[in-house]
Design a protein around this motif. Structure first.
Motif, PDB file in Angstrom:
ATOM      1  N   PRO A 137     -70.645 -13.773  -0.179  1.00 21.04           N
ATOM      2  CA  PRO A 137     -69.195 -13.525  -0.275  1.00 21.04           C
ATOM      3  C   PRO A 137     -68.416 -14.798  -0.595  1.00 21.04           C
ATOM      4  O   PRO A 137     -68.766 -15.888  -0.137  1.00 21.04           O
ATOM      5  N   GLU A 138     -67.390 -14.638  -1.414  1.00 20.70           N
ATOM      6  CA  GLU A 138     -66.466 -15.719  -1.756  1.00 20.70           C
ATOM      7  C   GLU A 138     -67.218 -16.977  -2.193  1.00 20.70           C
ATOM      8  O   GLU A 138     -66.934 -18.089  -1.756  1.00 20.70           O
ATOM      9  N   SER A 139     -68.197 -16.777  -3.043  1.00 15.59           N
ATOM     10  CA  SER A 139     -68.996 -17.892  -3.552  1.00 15.59           C
ATOM     11  C   SER A 139     -69.167 -17.730  -5.053  1.00 15.59           C
ATOM     12  O   SER A 139     -68.627 -16.806  -5.663  1.00 15.59           O
ATOM     13  N   GLU A 140     -69.923 -18.639  -5.651  1.00 16.66           N
ATOM     14  CA  GLU A 140     -70.169 -18.579  -7.082  1.00 16.66           C
ATOM     15  C   GLU A 140     -71.532 -19.174  -7.389  1.00 16.66           C
ATOM     16  O   GLU A 140     -72.130 -19.871  -6.558  1.00 16.66           O
ATOM     17  N   VAL A 141     -72.040 -18.867  -8.568  1.00 13.59           N
ATOM     18  CA  VAL A 141     -73.254 -19.482  -9.071  1.00 13.59           C
ATOM     19  C   VAL A 141     -72.948 -19.972 -10.479  1.00 13.59           C
ATOM     20  O   VAL A 141     -72.242 -19.313 -11.239  1.00 13.59           O
ATOM     21  N   SER A 142     -73.460 -21.159 -10.826  1.00 15.32           N
ATOM     22  CA  SER A 142     -73.172 -21.717 -12.145  1.00 15.32           C
ATOM     23  C   SER A 142     -74.352 -22.564 -12.606  1.00 15.32           C
ATOM     24  O   SER A 142     -75.180 -23.013 -11.807  1.00 15.32           O
ATOM     25  N   TRP A 143     -74.417 -22.783 -13.890  1.00 19.03           N
ATOM     26  CA  TRP A 143     -75.491 -23.581 -14.481  1.00 19.03           C
ATOM     27  C   TRP A 143     -75.071 -24.005 -15.882  1.00 19.03           C
ATOM     28  O   TRP A 143     -74.022 -23.602 -16.386  1.00 19.03           O
TER      29      TRP A 143
ATOM     30  N   ARG B 119     -80.002 -35.833 -18.890  1.00 17.13           N
ATOM     31  CA  ARG B 119     -78.749 -35.682 -19.622  1.00 17.13           C
ATOM     32  C   ARG B 119     -78.177 -34.262 -19.443  1.00 17.13           C
ATOM     33  O   ARG B 119     -76.956 -34.082 -19.417  1.00 17.13           O
ATOM     34  N   VAL B 120     -79.047 -33.282 -19.319  1.00 18.25           N
ATOM     35  CA  VAL B 120     -78.580 -31.921 -19.066  1.00 18.25           C
ATOM     36  C   VAL B 120     -77.911 -31.839 -17.694  1.00 18.25           C
ATOM     37  O   VAL B 120     -76.848 -31.231 -17.540  1.00 18.25           O
ATOM     38  N   GLU B 121     -78.527 -32.465 -16.701  1.00 19.76           N
ATOM     39  CA  GLU B 121     -77.936 -32.493 -15.359  1.00 19.76           C
ATOM     40  C   GLU B 121     -76.595 -33.215 -15.376  1.00 19.76           C
ATOM     41  O   GLU B 121     -75.631 -32.797 -14.719  1.00 19.76           O
TER      42      GLU B 121
END
Length: 664
Positions: A353-359, A393-395
């Protein structure tokens, strides 16, 4: 001279079919899900995979509608595109069609890195129908191609981490009620398109999350990935070795070869297949497709995007037919390399809840040998990738992008739907970076906005097919407390059905029948309920009554009414044929408009009706005259099964869409 990254508008002209109207009938039946795993098969999978295989699979398309109004008549049409480019790469995006990247051109060499479909031809592959092949697509929601495949997304210019510009795409995914965004940018002088993705869960409850980036590449490639094993979904076998499902089990197979065949060459597989690569923990996540000269595309990402997959159509007649179906005959075929949040596309990930995921993902050219011993070959490609785009570099790019994910968009370049605006108004959510302004609210949201503001769902101002139903718990609660008009009872029943309270849904629809000016939407819902409970005779009777009522009520030959008559007529014919009421089915057929009867789906129904009437030669003649079922579903075998009832002769190649061996 280095060219600064820029974003511009463009118009593409290509042979394209019309999308047509959505199906106005609410999708009440469970999903016809061919990609599923038997419960007992989960015992052989890792614990986290087993848990995600059983976590919140999708059972319904509601509140989304089915998109089956498209055809196969292609004419030159214009498509609005957005182009982002620097002096190394040019990416062409279609914001009105799911934000698809339809082209990624390497400018120094002039090489197209993707499979670029020369036509726009919808086909029945998305969860809700219309989908098209080619390019890079963003699949969110649930197992399968997203319901947004042919839908508009919001798009805008946004400042990029390096001081240039990003192209932001965003929308509200309605199956899971989650907003998401995709940020595209090209760092100055970079040969890699950077893609930042974020999915948010603004709710006070966890949400099942799904994401796969699907990249179409020419099938005359070899696919490399850092894996020695893959998970292969496959069929269980019934009597005589006949498969009884498209995908029922998961088994580990070696990579690159098993059963003596190197499966990393797409054309080596005889049938359609999915290979989910088991990339070891700690290993860099990447997948590449290389041509005979070692040139091609590589995709890599931060580690959150865990899975990598190869999908092939195979070299069999069914796979070849599908390849022709999705583009112009005589053009090259494609396969898909993919990247997702889980090991397989059969899993859903819990988002708190009330969170996110990203990449962050990166797409660009790769030159590396593709022949040789597998381990050395993969190691060499990985070293080459490290030389042109180090993992660090991606990180670093991901870390640099994160603060910009909340940056408010600048110039708006395209508009998506108004559903996000409605949800933001309802909950007063703050979603920095992805605004859903009230200006995007439209006709589809108007009655629900009035329900939100007044507590009452307005009655339609004119006679027409009912609009879509919102089914989330908060909207269902509002419907339950709203004045119980027939229109409200209809929508409440749909929401209750979606929630699994079928008995209460039936009661709501039956209450509405006594006062409703329009009976056919309610009768159709009750007919579906009868079918789902095994009362097929009663269902056929209700369908016949519903179709009769609709034919009396229709006001014109416009798009909305024609779509309603076609959709209900199709379901009515199928229900009547199921209980062998051929005379009634013939009466329904005769009341359909000639233009509807000429559609491929109805030609197939005509052949079935003729066969039920004992007119076998005339049913066979329908096949000989030829027809195309535009909305044929992936894995569907209705054509081949009807042919088998007509004759023992081999299925003609034009009708062979079988995706598995020994299909009926």
């Amino acid at each position: 001279m280095v060219i600064v990254t820029r974003i511009r508008r463009e118009v593409l002209t290509l042979p394209a079919a019309q999308l047509g109207p959505d199906n106005p009938l609410p999708p009440l039946r469970p999903l016809d899900e061919i990609h599923r795993i038997d419960d007992r098969a989960r015992d052989d999978t890792p614990c986290d995979m087993a848990r995600q295989l059983e976590y919140e699979p999708l059972h319904s398309l509601l509140p989304v509608r089915v998109r089956d109004g498209y055809d196969r008549t292609r004419e030159p049409r214009t498509l609005d595109a957005l182009v982002i480019e620097n002096d190394r790469l040019r990416a062409t995006v279609l914001p009105g069609l799911g934000g698809r990247i339809v082209s990624l051109l390497h400018l120094p060499t002039g090489r197209e890195l993707l499979y670029r479909n020369p036509v726009f031809q919808p086909a029945g592959f998305a969860l809700n129908g219309a989908w098209y092949s080619g390019g890079i697509e963003w699949n969110i929601g649930a197992t399968g191609h997203t319901t947004l495949s042919c839908a508009p997304l919001h798009a805008a210019r946004v400042p990029a981490p390096d001081g240039g510009e990003m192209l932001r795409l965003w929308e509200w995914e309605r199956l899971r009620d989650l907003p998401f965004q995709v940020d595209l940018w090209l760092p100055e002088g970079s040969e890699f398109l950077h893609v930042g993705v974020r999915i948010r869960n603004p709710h006070e409850r966890p949400a099942p999350t799904y994401w796969w980036s699907n990249i179409a590449v020419p099938e005359e490639r070899r696919i490399l990935a850092p894996a020695e094993e893959a998970w292969l979904p496959h069929c269980l076998e019934g009597v005589g070795g006949t498969p009884i499902g498209y995908e029922r089990r998961l088994r580990r197979v070696p990579v690159p070869s098993y059963d003596g065949i190197d499966r990393t060459y797409p054309l080596n597989s005889p049938f359609a297949a999915d290979y989910f690569y088991e990339v070891p923990d700690g290993r860099r996540r990447w997948i590449a497709a290389l041509d005979a000269d070692g040139h091609g595309l590589v995709q890599t990402s931060t580690d959150v995007l865990r899975g990598r997959k190869l999908f092939v159509w195979g070299s069999g007649p069914g796979g070849r037919r599908w390849q022709q179906w999705l583009t112009e005959p005589g053009t090259g075929g494609y396969c898909e390399i993919q990247a997702g949040l889980a090991r397989t596309q059969l899993e859903h990930v819990r988002l708190e809840p009330e969170s996110e995921v990203s990449w962050l993902e990166a797409y660009g050219p790769l030159d590396a040998p593709r022949e040789g011993e597998w381990t050395a070959l993969v190691q060499g490609a990985e070293e080459r990738l490290a030389a042109v785009l180090p993992r660090a570099r991606v990180e670093e790019a991901y870390a640099a992008w994160k603060p910009y994910a909340d940056t408010e968009p600048g110039e708006i370049l395209a508009a998506g739907s108004g559903w996000g605006a409605l949800e933001v108004l309802r909950a007063d959510w703050k979603l920095p970076g992805t605004p859903f302004p009230e200006s995007t609210l439209g006709e589809a949201q108007a009655p629900w906005l009035e329900l939100l503001r007044t507590g009452a769902l307005p009655e339609p101002r004119r006679v027409r097919p009912p609009g879509g139903t919102l089914v989330a718990p908060h909207w269902r609660d509002m419907l339950e407390t709203a004045p119980a008009t027939p229109h409200t009872e209809y929508h409440l029943g749909v929401a209750q059905w979606h929630a699994g309270d079928r008995a209460q849904a039936v009661r709501s629809w039956e209450r509405a029948l006594h006062l409703a000016p329009s009976l056919w939407p309610l009768l159709r819902c009750l007919a579906v309920a009868d079918q789902e409970s095994g009362h097929h005779e009663r269902a056929a009777e209700r369908y016949a009554e519903a179709f009769d009522d609709l034919c009396r009520e229709r006001r014109d030959d416009g798009e909305a009414w024609t779509a309603a008559v076609a959709a209900l007529g199709r379901e009515t014919l199928q229900a009547l044929l199921r209980v062998r009421r051929t005379a009634d089915a013939r009466a329904v057929w005769e009341r359909l408009r000639p233009a509807v009867r000429r559609r491929g789906r109805f030609r197939l129904l005509e052949a079935e009706l003729l066969l039920a009437e004992g007119r076998r030669a005339e049913a066979r003649a329908v096949f000989e005259e030829g027809f195309e079922v535009a909305d044929l579903r992936e894995g569907a075998e209705a054509i081949s099964r009807l042919w088998a009832r007509l004759t023992d002769e081999p299925l003609p190649a034009r009708y062979d869409f079988r995706m598995r061996p020994e299909s009926p």
